[in-house]
Each structure stands twice: as C-alpha cells, then as structure tokens.
Design an enzyme around this catalytic site. Structure first.
Site, PDB file in Angstrom:
ATOM      1  N   ASP A 117     -17.317   1.513  -2.929  1.00 43.10           N
ATOM      2  CA  ASP A 117     -16.676   0.211  -2.475  1.00 43.10           C
ATOM      3  C   ASP A 117     -17.600  -0.668  -1.758  1.00 43.10           C
ATOM      4  O   ASP A 117     -17.677  -0.742  -0.486  1.00 43.10           O
ATOM      5  CB  ASP A 117     -15.331   0.748  -1.601  1.00 43.10           C
ATOM      6  CG  ASP A 117     -14.867  -0.516  -1.035  1.00 43.10           C
ATOM      7  OD1 ASP A 117     -14.812  -1.659  -1.419  1.00 43.10           O
ATOM      8  OD2 ASP A 117     -14.093  -0.470  -0.079  1.00 43.10           O
ATOM      9  N   HIS A 123     -15.770  -0.110   2.150  1.00 40.16           N
ATOM     10  CA  HIS A 123     -15.589   1.173   2.955  1.00 40.16           C
ATOM     11  C   HIS A 123     -16.579   2.054   2.690  1.00 40.16           C
ATOM     12  O   HIS A 123     -16.679   3.171   3.135  1.00 40.16           O
ATOM     13  CB  HIS A 123     -14.189   1.914   2.712  1.00 40.16           C
ATOM     14  CG  HIS A 123     -12.965   1.164   3.220  1.00 40.16           C
ATOM     15  ND1 HIS A 123     -12.489   1.208   4.539  1.00 40.16           N
ATOM     16  CD2 HIS A 123     -11.921   0.403   2.432  1.00 40.16           C
ATOM     17  CE1 HIS A 123     -11.422   0.501   4.645  1.00 40.16           C
ATOM     18  NE2 HIS A 123     -11.169  -0.213   3.460  1.00 40.16           N
ATOM     19  N   ASP A 165     -11.234  -6.455  -1.383  1.00 40.82           N
ATOM     20  CA  ASP A 165     -10.799  -5.350  -0.571  1.00 40.82           C
ATOM     21  C   ASP A 165     -10.044  -5.691   0.809  1.00 40.82           C
ATOM     22  O   ASP A 165     -10.378  -7.041   1.029  1.00 40.82           O
ATOM     23  CB  ASP A 165     -12.178  -4.546  -0.210  1.00 40.82           C
ATOM     24  CG  ASP A 165     -11.625  -3.094   0.196  1.00 40.82           C
ATOM     25  OD1 ASP A 165     -10.447  -2.649  -0.015  1.00 40.82           O
ATOM     26  OD2 ASP A 165     -12.465  -2.417   0.830  1.00 40.82           O
ATOM     27  N   SER A 187       0.901  -1.298  -0.046  1.00 42.45           N
ATOM     28  CA  SER A 187       0.147   0.127  -0.022  1.00 42.45           C
ATOM     29  C   SER A 187       0.906   1.187   0.010  1.00 42.45           C
ATOM     30  O   SER A 187       0.366   2.359  -0.184  1.00 42.45           O
ATOM     31  CB  SER A 187      -1.008  -0.089   1.248  1.00 42.45           C
ATOM     32  OG  SER A 187      -1.812  -1.225   1.064  1.00 42.45           O
ATOM     33  N   CYS A 240      -7.912   2.110   1.130  1.00 40.97           N
ATOM     34  CA  CYS A 240      -8.549   1.468   0.568  1.00 40.97           C
ATOM     35  C   CYS A 240      -8.163   0.904  -0.523  1.00 40.97           C
ATOM     36  O   CYS A 240      -7.727   1.362  -1.554  1.00 40.97           O
ATOM     37  CB  CYS A 240      -9.861   2.217   0.364  1.00 40.97           C
ATOM     38  SG  CYS A 240     -11.301   1.497  -0.785  1.00 40.97           S
TER      39      CYS A 240
END
Lengths: 378, 683
Positions: free
Chosen positions: B367, B386, B380, B343, B399
């Site tokens: 999402d 989210h 996810d 990430s 996310c």
C-alpha cells in the site's frame, strides 16, 4: 204484567223503535273491532273513544227518530248555511298545517266542509224529488252547479280528501237520479284520458321546480308519490312505504294484538287516524282485514237494501248516495294506505279516531235508519 | 201517507242504477282484496324482511385493543378510558336525522361553559368533528373530564337533555417519546383507511372502531391487536332509540403483542445518542430478535391518538424549516434511511475476496498510500500508506487501498451477486411497516436507475467499482440491513429473520409464539467467516475500535465506518457546516463467541449510525459500547456493572477456549497469527 215491567217495555220500545236492528248490530261489531284495535294502537285514547261512541249513539238515535221527509226539508237551509260558512272560512278561517279549514265559533273549532258531506246529497235528493217526473237536462245542469260551488270552495282551502268525498256524494245522487249515460261516458273517458296523459308525462311534471296551477306543492307531491312511491323512501314516499311494509309484514294471520312492530316502534305514521287500517292488517293479518271488509260489505248491502226499498225518490236517492259515500270512505282510505291510491286525508269509517268524521258518519247511519223506519211503520 | 206500491217510472231507472252501484262496490272490494293479497300473501317475505330491517339494528360491540409489551412485560401501549362530554348534534326522532342548527349548539356550549372549562380550541375541535362525522349523532366538546367536573355536570344534568357523559377508549403510550418509531401510534380512521378496510373486506369488523394503527407495531399487528368486533341485535324505534336487546354476540378482545424489545436497553441506547440524529438496531444474532430499535430524534405518539393538532403537526413536520436543517423526527431512520456503509462494508468484501479466491488470508499487498485506476487516483486513508497489508491487517486498520485493489479484481458482477445473501439491497422483511430496500449497485441496477438518462449514463464503468470496495459510491444500506449483516456474521453465517414480535397473548392467556426462522445459510466457507470474525475481534483491541472498548470486561467484535456526505452530493466540503460532516457507523457483536441460544447467556449484534457524526470510531462506537455494556453487564453509563459474573469469562481475548457452552464451528489451529497493530489506526 206489572206496571214496572210495562213501563220498562214501553221505554225500551221508545228507545229501540227508531233503530234498525241489522244496521245497529253491524255497527256494534265495527265499533267493538275499533275498540280492540285502538286498545293496541293508542291506549290513551280509549276513554275518549268510549265517550265518542256514546255521543254517536245518541246522535244516531235522534236522527233516526226524525222522519226522512222532514230531514229532506232541512236540506236547502243546511246547504245554504254550509256555503255561507265555507265562504266564511275563506274570509276568516283559521289556518293550520298550511290549509284554511277551520272556523272558530268561540266555543270550539268547526269544519264546515264536513257538514257538506251530508248536506250535499240531501240537497240534491231533495231537489230531484221536487222535480220528480219532469227531470230534464236543465235540472242536471242546475244540480251540477249546486255541486260545483261548495266543491270549489273546499278545493280552495285546500282539502283534497273532503273535496273528493263531497263531489262523490253529489255525483252519486246525480247517477242514481238518472244522469244520462252519454254524460257519464264522456266524463269517464275524459278522466281516464287525463290519468293516461299524466302517467305519460309524470316524469316531467313531477320535477320539483314545476308548479301545478291551483294546487299546493304538497298536493302535487302526494299525487307524484303515488305514481312512484319508491323514489324517495325517506321523504314523501315514507308514509306509503311504511304502511305497505306494515300491511305486507302482517302476512296471513298477523303478528298478533299489540305485537305489530311497525305500529309500536313508530314507523307507521298517523296510526290511530288515517293509517289505522295498516295496524289492523299488521296485527291481524289478511284474515283480520277480510273480517273488517266483510263488516263493511254487510253495512253496504244493508244500505243498498234500504235504498231499494225506500218509500220515495228522495229517500231512495239519499239512501243510495249515503251508502255509496260509506263505500267511498272505505275504498279511498284502504286504497291509500295500501298504496293503490294517492294519499288523501280520508278516515276509515267508524275505525279511525276523530270526532268530526264520526259525527258525519253517524248522521249517515241515522238517515239510513230514519228511511228504513219510515216505511216499516206504515 | 205513503203506502206500498209499485215503483214509479223514476224508480224504474233507480233499481238498475243501484245494481250498477252494487257491481261497482264489488269490483272495488275485489280490487282491495287483490291488493291486500298481493301485499300480505304473495309478497309477504319481502315485507317481512323490510319490517325486520326496520326494527332491528345491529350495534357493533367494539373489542378491547390489545396491549403492546416489551420482552419483560413492561407495557409500551395500553388503553385508557377518557370521560368526555358529548352534545347531541342531530334532532332526535324522525327517520333521517337532521343536523341541529349551530346557534342552538353554541347556546348549549355557552351554558356548559358556565361551570365546566371549555376553551376556544375545544369549540373549534367540536365543530370540526361535527362537520367531519355527519353520520354520528353526537360530538365531544370536552375530553379528559375530572371526577369533580363529572360531579358538577351530573348536578346540572336536568338542564341539558342534549348533553351526555360518555366513556371513550383511548390509547396511551406510557414511555412517550421512547421507542415511538418502533411502537408506532393509532389515529382516527380516515377516508383512506376506510377505503383500504373496505378493499380487504374488513369494513364490517371496524364498524364501531374509531382508531386504527398507523405506524410501527400498532400498524403491523393491527389485525391481532384490534380483535373481532361483536354485535348487539337491538330493537329500535323509528327515531332510532333502542327499546330492548334481542341478541348479543360478544367481541373477541385483541391480542396483546409481546415484543422482543427490552425497553430498558432502548432507553440506554436513546440516551447514548444524546442530541444527535441517527439510528441503532440491536438484535440477538442467534434468533433474530430485535432487542432495541432506535431512530432519533423521536416524537410523542400520544399526540396522534385523538387527531394531532395543527400546531403539533407543523412542529413535527418542521414546516418553515429549511430542508437542509430539518431533523425529521417522524422519519424512522433505522428502516427507511439508507446510508453508504463506508468501511463497515469491508468485512463482507473480504469474505467475497476469499470466497472468489481473489485473495488469500495471508497474501500481502503493498500500500503506497494510493491506488491508480483508469487514470484516476484513489487515496488511502493514511498518508504514505500502510505498507505491506494482508487481509487481517486490512480489517483491523481499515486499509482503503487493499479494498480498492480487491474491488478491482472482483469486479462489480461478483460483488453484486455475493452481497445479497447478507441482505444488502433487500428488505429485511422485519415485522414493521415502511422499510426501504437500500441500494446494492450492479450493472442491472444502474441500467434501471438511469433508464431515463442516456445510454452513457446506464453503462457501468469499472472505475465505479473501486469506491464500492470501501463502501462508498452508489451503495447505500439501512441501519437494519447493516445490523442484519453483522448478526449473520456473528451467527456463523446463519442468517435469521429479524423480528420485533415475540409472541401474541390472547385474553385467555393462550400464547402464540413467533418462532425464530432461519432465512438462509450463507454460502461462505466456515473457516473464512472465522478468520474475518477474529480480525473484527481485534478491531476493538488493537484497531479502530480500541478506544471505545477500552476497559471492557467482555470481548466485542466490531467495525467502524465513515460515510462521506459531501462527495455524494457533489457540494463543496465545508468543515464548519455540521450537516456536511461524514456519517459515523459502527457495527459490532458481543461476545465474540456467542453462547448457545438455549443458555440464558446474552448475545448481541448491532449497527449504530450517527448522522454527520464524523469518524465512526469517535461517534458511533461509544454508543455501541454503552448498549453492549448494558446488555451483557446490565451496566448503565456512569454506573458500576451490576453483573460481573460473566465478565471474567469473556475478558480473555480467546473466548472460544474459555467458554463452557458448546460452540458451532469452533476451530482450532488459528491461522497465521499476525502481529497486532497497537496504534489506533485511522480509517
């Protein structure tokens, strides 16, 4: 004239009469040069060098005082003694550095081959004088056998340098005695042919595994090294290489007394004996070498004059041969040190340090003076 | 009585023969004179040179090697002197040195061992050295002699004409294992080194040198550290013994290299890793100076200096340890190991999205907890998703779905052409050897990578782009690349050349500075950078980095990352196997608004990677916290802060308004201030 002065005059006459002034002067110059060179090459040997010189003077005086005919009459006995001693060396000799050359007499070591250098020309001169007026080819054959016997024994020791000198001494007498040109020509042609064949095949013959019949390995290597000294600069070719560097780097006027780097930094081998010429050439240059050669030339000319004017055939032959022996010494030594000839153990006359060689050379000088003296007297 | 008379018939033959002899003598004499002329006059130059070469030996004077120091002058590598007992291994005299027989040497060693401790290893090393260095005339039997041992030997010296005490220069690294990958080490010059010295024409300069830098700064700055070898012209004898000095040209000592590293910061960082494996690179974003460069586990460079023993080498190489369990202490992970960024890639994806106008800052996506693409479901990080996510929230809560969609919209070509400006997939060209390029995937890259496989394997599939969006898939970057990218962001898009060398100081104290160097200005609008920076600032307050930075008296910006290990290898995930756990990333910078580079206020950007550390928030972020704490506050773990003066300044979230220093790109009118997300979001 006082009695004392008279006594002195007669004493100096007694001392100087047997000596040839010209030869004595040349010799003194040579010895002075030697002293200067030795003071650079090997300071520690100066005292014993002085002792050698004094003994040499005495020896020369004694020999010079003996009439030449008497000297010649000693010759056959000397020759037989020499041959016996050489056989003795072969049977009981002491070995040093791989060669059997020495005979221990109890009080000191003695090299009989050295005796032969003088005994040989004397014997042959005596022989040809005996046969004077009726020399035939049989006489030359006998002479060659007389020559070959000790040379064979010396080669066997082995001592190539002395063998060369002894046979040279004999050959000179033969030559002066009138050895026919046909024979000389045949020998020369054979010799040149042998050298030519060797040079052609040296690449094969000098391989390490090849054995030369009748010769030691080191002798083979010396001959091969002379042929191509650059091949192995650190090993066998080292001596020649370093001495040519010493000579060449001396240049025209030399590096100066005691300034020779090759000499003083131990690059030069045997610097006080066989290679002393390189010291002269390095420190005094081309000029210094020419001075030395000039002195030798004067010595030889004087020798030739004595030979030419000698009173009998025997003395002529002997004087001529002795003179040529001196030349052989000089030529072989300088030729070796400068890389012209293979390495053979021949000293530079009167300059190289060493007692035995000096005795031989002084006998030669004494003989020349004796011959000169004998006809001057009468 | 013989009287004067005409020569008889025999004498008639004698005189011509004598004349021939005279001619022979003259010919011989001329031959000798000609030979002497050739040697002494014609070829004089040649023989003169040969004689000079014979007698003059050029003895190299080895220069003192420069020290390596940190930014505060703390010595990291220095020279020490070691007294060794050396035995002559060749027969003196003669022109070609001959090796002495082994029995003779063993005899000498036996006699020495009677009063100086010499063990089996010393003997083995002696004979090994002797065999490997046949050109040297002596070999060391014992090093590190004490004063007492030297005194004992001197008392017995008369018995040992073949033994000598010699002083050797050796290298010592006072901090041992600390920063060993960075500082590197020197080792004996081996055959390969000698060849490469020959190749670059430096062989003459190393004639007397025994050692050469092999790793790290020691290798990188070898030329400066080594210095220039001097020369003594010595007259020698044929046996090689010196007689007198003819001339002397002194050596130029090596330069001291001062690093931008702070060894105390390094210490804090390495300690923070504990027993874990990983790497950390901390830099000053404003000038590219590397402040600490960690790769753990480490090794002791002192072991290498005089040739590493086979036991130590086997231990460091982990001979016999199964590959999967190796710790690889010799590997410099910071420069040489590339890991998927996870990430931590998202901020740069966000910038790509804004720049290519595929996303607006406030534009929200929905999402649902997964993303369908090409018949494949991409999950996810959060079950159920989210909900509505804009770019700010996508960064703060990290996310995944947002970035799956963004990657799909951008497509691989836009990503692979946007990212290189941050240094992804390129060497950082830091002044340290042995750097890896990492992998920034692109269509061209895949074609090349699978050149030997079939065409099907060379083709880029759009589905492969999706995982690139969250830093998985083919992409892999080194910790230094991540630190560089974060520093570039922190420095408002001005990418500075990273470097560890700060200056070189010669023996006369002349200083050569290595000035900061701007590599490039990132081609991204300043307001976009600002937006992303604000989101990253909130990661440590409301997002995934909240717990690690709880109670910090300054404001740091950061991004967590978790790089999957098992999916790459295709193996079965086994939670009990520590080596199957994810790699943990944290990239950060602080303070969020960097003070001016000319002020003495500190600024730092860093990337932390913990191998198999699990979640970035749990493992890597606390290490980053300790490092930043020390750098900004001089606070060590479990210690009160030493400097609180700055702390109040940066305490406030909106540091930009409070800071006195003028700020580049300071922007008023904060864009759409989104609702903070108070819960600690998972990645």
């Amino acid at each position: 004239m006082s009695a004392a002065r008279q006594r002195f005059a007669s004493l100096s006459d007694f001392l100087l009469r047997p000596l040839d002034p010209t030869l004595a002067l040349i010799l003194c110059c040579l010895l002075a040069y030697t002293f200067v060179v030795m003071a650079s090459a090997s300071v520690g040997r100066l005292e014993s060098l002085l002792l050698h010189i004094m003994l040499a003077m005495v020896l020369i005086w004694i020999v010079a005082s003996i009439p030449p005919q008497r000297l010649l009459s000693f010759a056959p006995a000397l020759y037989i003694l020499g041959v016996v001693l050489l056989v003795g060396v072969d049977l009981f000799g002491e070995t040093s550095k791989g060669a059997k050359r020495w005979l221990n007499l109890g009080f000191g070591r003695f090299q009989p081959s050295e005796l032969m250098k003088i005994a040989m020309p004397m014997t042959l001169a005596w022989f040809f004088q005996k046969r004077e007026g009726s020399t035939g080819w049989q006489d030359f054959l006998i002479a060659i056998i007389v020559l070959a016997l000790p040379v064979f024994l010396i080669v066997k020791q082995p001592d190539l340098g002395t063998a060369v000198l002894v046979s040279a001494a004999g050959v000179f007498v033969l030559f002066f005695a009138g050895l026919p040109w046909k024979v000389i020509g045949a020998v020369l042609v054979t010799g040149l042919l042998a050298i030519f064949i060797f040079v052609q095949n040296s690449a094969d013959w000098c391989k390490p595994e090849v054995q030369w019949p009748g010769m030691k390995q080191y002798q083979k290597e010396r001959v091969c090294t002379m042929h191509s000294p650059k091949k192995d600069l650190r090993g066998k070719g080292f001596h020649i290489n370093q001495s040519t560097i010493a000579i060449g780097s001396g240049g025209f006027s030399g590096k100066g007394w005691r300034e020779g780097t090759q000499t003083h930094l131990s690059f030069l081998p045997e610097r006080h004996t066989d290679f002393i010429f390189a010291v002269i050439a390095e420190e005094f240059g081309f000029m210094g070498a020419l001075v030395l050669l000039g002195l030798y030339l004067a010595l030889l000319i004087r020798g030739f004059i004595i030979a030419a004017t000698a009173p009998s055939l025997g003395t002529k032959l002997l004087a001529g041969a002795v003179t040529m022996i001196f030349f052989t010494y000089v030529f072989v030594n300088i030729g070796m040190v400068s890389g012209l000839l293979p390495v053979v153990g021949v000293p530079l006359p009167f300059v190289s340090y060493g007692g035995t060689a000096l005795v031989t050379l002084c006998l030669g000088i004494g003989i020349l003076m004796s011959i000169r003296h004998s006809w001057q007297d009468h | 009585m013989i009287s004067f008379r005409e020569p008889d018939d025999n004498s008639g033959l004698f005189i011509p023969r004598l004349l021939i002899a005279v001619i022979a003598v003259l010919v011989g004499g001329i031959a000798l004179v000609a030979k002497l002329y050739a040697l002494q006059i014609r070829d004089y130059d040649k023989y003169h040179t040969a004689a000079e070469d014979n007698r003059i030996k050029l003895v190299p004077v080895v220069p003192r090697r420069g020290e390596i120091r940190d930014r505060n002058g703390v010595v990291l590598a220095t020279n020490s002197y070691d007294y060794t007992l050396e035995i002559t291994t060749t027969i003196p005299g003669g022109v070609r040195p001959k090796a002495r027989p082994r029995t003779e040497l063993d005899n000498t060693i036996y006699e020495l061992a009677k009063f100086i401790a010499i063990d089996k290893k010393d003997r083995e090393r002696f004979h090994k050295f002797r065999a490997e260095n046949a050109r040297l005339t002596s070999a060391p039997i014992r090093g590190a002699l004490t004063d007492e041992e030297i005194a004992r030997f001197v008392g017995q010296r008369y018995r040992f004409s073949d033994v000598d005490v010699k002083m050797r220069m050796t290298r010592s690294y006072p901090f041992g294992q600390l920063a060993s990958h960075l500082v590197g080490y020197i080792n004996r010059i081996n055959k390969d080194d000698a060849e490469s010295l020959e190749l670059r024409g430096d062989a003459d300069n190393y004639l007397g040198t025994e050692h050469i830098g092999k790793e790290g700064v020691e290798a990188q700055y070898e030329t400066a550290l080594h210095g220039v070898t001097g020369e003594d012209r010595v007259e020698i004898t044929a046996g090689g013994n010196p007689v007198r000095l003819l001339g002397h040209s002194p050596a130029t000592p090596g330069q001291d290299i001062v690093l931008s590293i702070d060894i105390e910061l390094q210490k804090v960082a390495e300690a923070a890793f504990g027993e874990r494996r990983g790497a950390m690179v901390a830099v000053d974003p404003r000038n590219g100076e590397v402040l600490a460069l960690v790769s753990v586990p480490t090794f002791d460079p002192n072991l290498f200096v005089d040739g590493i023993t086979s036991e130590n080498w086997a231990r460091l190489r982990e001979t016999g340890v199964p590959r999967a369990e190796q710790n690889k202490p010799l590997l410099n992970r910071a420069l040489f190991s590339a890991y998927p960024p996870g990430s931590t890639f998202k901020p740069f994806m966000a910038l790509a999205g804004l720049t290519h106008e595929k996303r607006k800052w406030t534009q929200k996506i929905s999402d649902p907890g997964f993303f369908w693409f090409g018949g494949h479901q991409f999950m996810d990080d959060k079950k159920g998703g989210h909900g509505g996510v804009d770019m700010y929230k996508s960064l703060v809560v990290s996310c995944n779905t947002y970035y799956y969609m963004l990657a799909a919209d951008l497509q691989i070509d836009r990503i692979s052409s946007f990212m290189p400006q941050f240094g992804f997939g390129e060497r950082s060209n830091i002044d340290l050897p042995g750097e890896a390029t990492g992998v920034l995937p692109s269509q061209a890259w895949k074609r090349k990578r699978f050149a030997k496989a079939g065409r099907e394997h060379q083709k880029w599939y759009p589905g492969e782009t999706i995982s690139i969006g969250i830093g998985q898939g083919y992409n892999a970057y080194t910790p230094i690349q991540m630190a560089q990218a974060m520093a570039t962001l922190a420095n408002n898009g001005r990418r500075m050349q990273l470097h560890v060398g700060q200056k070189a100081v010669d023996s006369d104290d002349n200083v050569t500075e290595f000035p900061p160097e701007l590599v490039k200005e990132i081609d991204v609008k300043p307001e976009y950078i600002d937006l992303v920076r604000q989101a990253l600032g909130d990661v440590t307050r409301f997002g995934t980095g909240t717990r690690a930075f709880a109670g910090a008296t300054y404001h740091a910006a950061g991004k967590t990352g978790t790089a999957q290990v098992y999916s790459l290898k295709g193996g079965k995930y086994d939670k009990s196997n520590e080596r199957m756990r994810d790699h943990s990333w944290f990239i950060a910078y602080a303070p969020t608004e960097l003070p001016n580079v000319l002020s003495d206020q500190p600024g730092i950007a860093l990337a932390v990677l913990v191998e198999n550390g699990g979640f970035g928030a749990a493992s890597a972020a606390p290490i980053a916290r300790q490092v930043i704490d020390y750098w900004l506050l001089h606070k060590r773990a479990n210690e009160p802060a030493l400097e609180d003066a700055d702390a109040s300044d940066v305490d406030n979230g909106d540091a930009a308004h409070n800071h006195a220093a003028p700020l580049p790109q300071a922007q008023d009118g904060t864009p759409g201030n989104p609702a903070p997300t108070p819960r600690g979001a998972a990645e």
